[in-house]
Design a protein around this motif. Structure first.
Motif, PDB file in Angstrom:
ATOM      1  N   THR A 231       0.837  -1.203   0.000  1.00 61.82           N
ATOM      2  CA  THR A 231       0.000   0.000   0.000  1.00 61.82           C
ATOM      3  C   THR A 231       0.867   1.247   0.000  1.00 61.82           C
ATOM      4  N   ASN A 232       1.871   1.282   0.861  1.00 60.54           N
ATOM      5  CA  ASN A 232       2.768   2.441   0.901  1.00 60.54           C
ATOM      6  C   ASN A 232       3.564   2.577  -0.386  1.00 60.54           C
ATOM      7  N   LEU A 233       4.008   1.457  -0.927  1.00 62.88           N
ATOM      8  CA  LEU A 233       4.824   1.495  -2.135  1.00 62.88           C
ATOM      9  C   LEU A 233       4.025   1.950  -3.352  1.00 62.88           C
ATOM     10  N   SER A 234       2.710   1.743  -3.327  1.00 64.39           N
ATOM     11  CA  SER A 234       1.874   2.083  -4.482  1.00 64.39           C
ATOM     12  C   SER A 234       1.145   3.414  -4.327  1.00 64.39           C
ATOM     13  N   VAL A 235       1.513   4.204  -3.320  1.00 68.70           N
ATOM     14  CA  VAL A 235       0.850   5.492  -3.117  1.00 68.70           C
ATOM     15  C   VAL A 235       1.087   6.422  -4.308  1.00 68.70           C
ATOM     16  N   THR A 236       2.267   6.411  -4.867  1.00 69.09           N
ATOM     17  CA  THR A 236       2.544   7.172  -6.085  1.00 69.09           C
ATOM     18  C   THR A 236       2.604   6.200  -7.265  1.00 69.09           C
ATOM     19  N   ASP A 237       2.535   6.748  -8.462  1.00 66.52           N
ATOM     20  CA  ASP A 237       2.489   5.881  -9.646  1.00 66.52           C
ATOM     21  C   ASP A 237       3.869   5.406 -10.098  1.00 66.52           C
ATOM     22  N   LYS A 238       4.908   5.777  -9.365  1.00 65.14           N
ATOM     23  CA  LYS A 238       6.264   5.467  -9.806  1.00 65.14           C
ATOM     24  C   LYS A 238       6.546   3.973  -9.825  1.00 65.14           C
ATOM     25  N   HIS A 239       6.007   3.241  -8.848  1.00 68.50           N
ATOM     26  CA  HIS A 239       6.309   1.818  -8.750  1.00 68.50           C
ATOM     27  C   HIS A 239       5.071   0.933  -8.929  1.00 68.50           C
ATOM     28  N   GLN A 240       3.969   1.513  -9.329  1.00 70.48           N
ATOM     29  CA  GLN A 240       2.738   0.739  -9.460  1.00 70.48           C
ATOM     30  C   GLN A 240       2.845  -0.345 -10.536  1.00 70.48           C
ATOM     31  N   HIS A 241       3.669  -0.109 -11.555  1.00 65.87           N
ATOM     32  CA  HIS A 241       3.815  -1.098 -12.620  1.00 65.87           C
ATOM     33  C   HIS A 241       4.372  -2.423 -12.095  1.00 65.87           C
ATOM     34  N   LEU A 242       5.049  -2.386 -10.957  1.00 61.25           N
ATOM     35  CA  LEU A 242       5.597  -3.614 -10.382  1.00 61.25           C
ATOM     36  C   LEU A 242       4.506  -4.556  -9.888  1.00 61.25           C
ATOM     37  N   LEU A 243       3.284  -4.038  -9.744  1.00 64.26           N
ATOM     38  CA  LEU A 243       2.175  -4.836  -9.217  1.00 64.26           C
ATOM     39  C   LEU A 243       1.197  -5.265 -10.302  1.00 64.26           C
ATOM     40  N   LYS A 244       1.541  -5.050 -11.563  1.00 64.88           N
ATOM     41  CA  LYS A 244       0.618  -5.381 -12.659  1.00 64.88           C
ATOM     42  C   LYS A 244       0.230  -6.854 -12.651  1.00 64.88           C
ATOM     43  N   ASP A 245       1.198  -7.709 -12.378  1.00 63.67           N
ATOM     44  CA  ASP A 245       0.929  -9.149 -12.407  1.00 63.67           C
ATOM     45  C   ASP A 245       0.305  -9.669 -11.116  1.00 63.67           C
ATOM     46  N   SER A 246       0.101  -8.787 -10.145  1.00 63.71           N
ATOM     47  CA  SER A 246      -0.453  -9.221  -8.863  1.00 63.71           C
ATOM     48  C   SER A 246      -1.930  -8.878  -8.700  1.00 63.71           C
ATOM     49  N   VAL A 247      -2.536  -8.255  -9.711  1.00 61.93           N
ATOM     50  CA  VAL A 247      -3.930  -7.813  -9.596  1.00 61.93           C
ATOM     51  C   VAL A 247      -4.861  -9.002  -9.364  1.00 61.93           C
ATOM     52  N   THR A 248      -4.631 -10.099 -10.076  1.00 60.18           N
ATOM     53  CA  THR A 248      -5.476 -11.278  -9.900  1.00 60.18           C
ATOM     54  C   THR A 248      -5.390 -11.812  -8.471  1.00 60.18           C
ATOM     55  N   LEU A 249      -4.198 -11.825  -7.912  1.00 58.46           N
ATOM     56  CA  LEU A 249      -4.010 -12.265  -6.533  1.00 58.46           C
ATOM     57  C   LEU A 249      -4.758 -11.355  -5.568  1.00 58.46           C
ATOM     58  N   LEU A 250      -4.667 -10.041  -5.792  1.00 54.24           N
ATOM     59  CA  LEU A 250      -5.348  -9.092  -4.925  1.00 54.24           C
ATOM     60  C   LEU A 250      -6.864  -9.248  -4.998  1.00 54.24           C
ATOM     61  N   LEU A 251      -7.389  -9.474  -6.211  1.00 52.60           N
ATOM     62  CA  LEU A 251      -8.828  -9.696  -6.360  1.00 52.60           C
ATOM     63  C   LEU A 251      -9.260 -10.979  -5.657  1.00 52.60           C
ATOM     64  N   SER A 252      -8.417 -11.989  -5.682  1.00 51.26           N
ATOM     65  CA  SER A 252      -8.749 -13.253  -5.024  1.00 51.26           C
ATOM     66  C   SER A 252      -8.869 -13.081  -3.516  1.00 51.26           C
ATOM     67  N   LEU A 253      -8.026 -12.212  -2.951  1.00 52.74           N
ATOM     68  CA  LEU A 253      -8.078 -11.989  -1.506  1.00 52.74           C
ATOM     69  C   LEU A 253      -9.408 -11.358  -1.089  1.00 52.74           C
ATOM     70  N   LEU A 254     -10.072 -10.666  -2.006  1.00 58.05           N
ATOM     71  CA  LEU A 254     -11.368 -10.078  -1.697  1.00 58.05           C
ATOM     72  C   LEU A 254     -12.431 -11.147  -1.493  1.00 58.05           C
ATOM     73  N   VAL A 255     -12.166 -12.355  -1.985  1.00 58.74           N
ATOM     74  CA  VAL A 255     -13.132 -13.443  -1.891  1.00 58.74           C
ATOM     75  C   VAL A 255     -12.903 -14.302  -0.659  1.00 58.74           C
ATOM     76  N   VAL A 256     -11.654 -14.592  -0.363  1.00 54.51           N
ATOM     77  CA  VAL A 256     -11.365 -15.635   0.625  1.00 54.51           C
ATOM     78  C   VAL A 256     -10.859 -15.131   1.969  1.00 54.51           C
ATOM     79  N   SER A 257     -10.577 -13.839   2.099  1.00 51.83           N
ATOM     80  CA  SER A 257      -9.922 -13.367   3.315  1.00 51.83           C
ATOM     81  C   SER A 257     -10.899 -12.668   4.256  1.00 51.83           C
ATOM     82  N   SER A 258     -10.377 -12.309   5.420  1.00 50.25           N
ATOM     83  CA  SER A 258     -11.155 -11.610   6.428  1.00 50.25           C
ATOM     84  C   SER A 258     -11.368 -10.155   6.012  1.00 50.25           C
TER      85      SER A 258
END
Length: 269
Positions: A206-233
């Motif tokens: 969250t802290n690392l993605s506050v600015t757009d400078k390093h957001q591209h590093l998380l492009k391949d993690s979007v599916t993982l993040l969406l999955s956490l919306l289903v199975v996590s607390s």
């Protein structure tokens, strides 16, 4: 994040809300995404400080709402008389640590495995202050601390993530921390669902993605993040949403978010 007009920002948020709504139907693909490695942890997460909190009766926890409590989420030891020569640096107030103390802590972190949790906790609290963030970077401390992301002990990895999270609030520090994004994402994927490890890793992202400078590093993690919306607390869902909201504010990331949702829906049976 930029000073663009509010209309594109609202459009990005509407797009994200639509994606999140669709994520609720994505549980079936979750096993395909994680390879079965994300297993539901039915136990309540342990406190991040349970293994490292001092039992000294003369110590007190700073009141909620203080700077350190807001930034690090960790209990902070109040000042008390300390004999630095005895190596009792870890019980000093983080705001009172001097450069030589930080050097000694970083040195002890590499040579004294039995105290690494307490040392990481102290360094993490110290990193709530800008001056210490800069000093730790100048002392090559970021790479020393990040080396414990692969420590066998889960509590050590948690304290490592907490320390990196505070260090990440410093823009120059982000340039060094960004190289550990793949390792942080692996921790999210391989750790038990709803664990302190997942929560600490998401806070760092969250802290690392506050600015757009390093957001591209998380492009391949979007599916993982969406999955956490289903199975996590709920707590983990909120933290995952914070990362997704940061990414959605970047027009260049919207297509990646949408395509990740399309891939999930396309694999449903």
């Amino acid at each position: 994040m930029g000073d663009g007009s509010i209309t594109p920002r609202l459009g990005s948020m509407r797009a994200l809300l639509g994606i999140v709504a669709g994520a609720g139907a994505s549980y079936g693909i979750y096993k395909l995404i994680s390879g079965g490695s994300l297993k539901r942890n039915k136990k309540s997460p342990n406190s991040e400080n349970s293994s490292v909190k001092s039992s000294q009766p003369s110590e007190a926890v700073l009141k909620p709402g203080s700077l350190l409590a807001k930034v690090s989420g960790l209990d902070v030891v109040c000042p008390r008389p300390v004999d630095v020569a005895s190596g009792d640096i870890t019980h000093q107030s983080p705001g009172n640590l001097e450069p030589q103390h930080l050097k000694m802590l970083l040195s002890c972190l590499q040579t004294n495995p039995s105290d690494r949790c307490q040392i990481l906790l102290t360094l993490g609290n110290a990193a709530a202050f800008t001056v210490n963030q800069n000093l730790i970077r100048e002392f090559e401390g970021i790479h020393i601390i990040a080396g414990f992301l692969s420590d066998p002990a889960a509590e050590v990895r948690v304290q490592t993530l907490n320390a990196l999270n505070n260090l990440c609030m410093n823009i120059p520090n982000q340039e060094q921390i960004k190289v550990y994004v793949p390792q942080v994402l692996e921790l999210i994927e391989m750790s038990p669902v709803n664990s302190d490890l997942q929560l600490g890793a998401l806070r760092l992202l969250t802290n690392l993605s506050v600015t757009d400078k390093h957001q591209h590093l998380l492009k391949d993690s979007v599916t993982l993040l969406l999955s956490l919306l289903v199975v996590s607390s709920e707590a983990l869902q909120v933290q995952a949403l914070k990362v997704l909201v940061n990414l959605s504010s970047n027009p260049d990331m919207i297509d990646d978010i949408v395509q990740a949702q399309v891939r999930i829906n396309g694999h449903q049976g």
